[in-house]
Design an enzyme around this catalytic site. Structure first.
Site, PDB file in Angstrom:
ATOM      1  N   HIS A  14     -10.511  -5.762  -2.869  1.00 34.43           N
ATOM      2  CA  HIS A  14      -9.145  -5.861  -2.371  1.00 34.43           C
ATOM      3  C   HIS A  14      -9.152  -6.222  -0.896  1.00 34.43           C
ATOM      4  O   HIS A  14     -10.047  -5.845  -0.152  1.00 34.43           O
ATOM      5  CB  HIS A  14      -8.340  -4.586  -2.623  1.00 34.43           C
ATOM      6  CG  HIS A  14      -8.933  -3.328  -2.069  1.00 34.43           C
ATOM      7  ND1 HIS A  14     -10.041  -2.708  -2.612  1.00 34.43           N
ATOM      8  CD2 HIS A  14      -8.563  -2.568  -1.009  1.00 34.43           C
ATOM      9  CE1 HIS A  14     -10.322  -1.614  -1.920  1.00 34.43           C
ATOM     10  NE2 HIS A  14      -9.440  -1.512  -0.934  1.00 34.43           N
ATOM     11  N   ASP A  21       0.843  -1.191   0.000  1.00 28.80           N
ATOM     12  CA  ASP A  21       0.000   0.000   0.000  1.00 28.80           C
ATOM     13  C   ASP A  21       0.884   1.249   0.000  1.00 28.80           C
ATOM     14  O   ASP A  21       1.881   1.306   0.722  1.00 28.80           O
ATOM     15  CB  ASP A  21      -0.906  -0.012   1.238  1.00 28.80           C
ATOM     16  CG  ASP A  21      -2.046   0.971   1.137  1.00 28.80           C
ATOM     17  OD1 ASP A  21      -1.778   2.185   1.123  1.00 28.80           O
ATOM     18  OD2 ASP A  21      -3.210   0.528   1.082  1.00 28.80           O
TER      19      ASP A  21
END
Length: 115
Positions: A102, A33
């Site tokens: 996700h 991320d």
């Protein structure tokens, strides 16, 4: 394969946007991320565009199993040994920001920014 040309995660899958990959196979990609909540924060996504967990059907059982069994493997590979969280935000009220299914997998020593 189903893709949405305006989806940021579909663009990552297509290689149009760079990512720091942690894993990739023919159906799934995992990447770090860019705004991590914890020392280790990986997103696991299907390469196929599925907007939300609410859109998953029985035809996705194998894919979802692969995603969830990949999570502990990635955490071990990233050195996370004392536990981790898996988070799937679904829809607006569930806090979903990118409408491509996700799984957030986060771990490492606390305190974390969120969670």
């Amino acid at each position: 394969m189903n893709r949405d040309p305006s989806c940021i995660f579909c663009k990552i899958v297509a290689g149009q946007i760079p990512s720091k990959k942690a894993y990739e196979d023919e159906d799934v990609i995992a990447f770090h991320d860019i705004h991590p909540w914890a020392p280790v924060h990986v997103l696991i996504i299907p390469k196929q565009h599925i907007a939300t967990l609410a859109d998953v059907g029985t035809e996705h059982q194998e894919l979802m199993g692969r995603i969830l069994t990949l999570a502990p493997r990635l955490m071990r590979e990233q050195g996370v040994t004392n536990g981790f969280r898996t988070i799937i935000n679904t829809g607006q009220d569930g806090g979903q920001e990118v409408y491509h299914l996700h799984v957030h997998v986060i771990g490492g020593p606390r305190p974390w920014l969120k969670g």
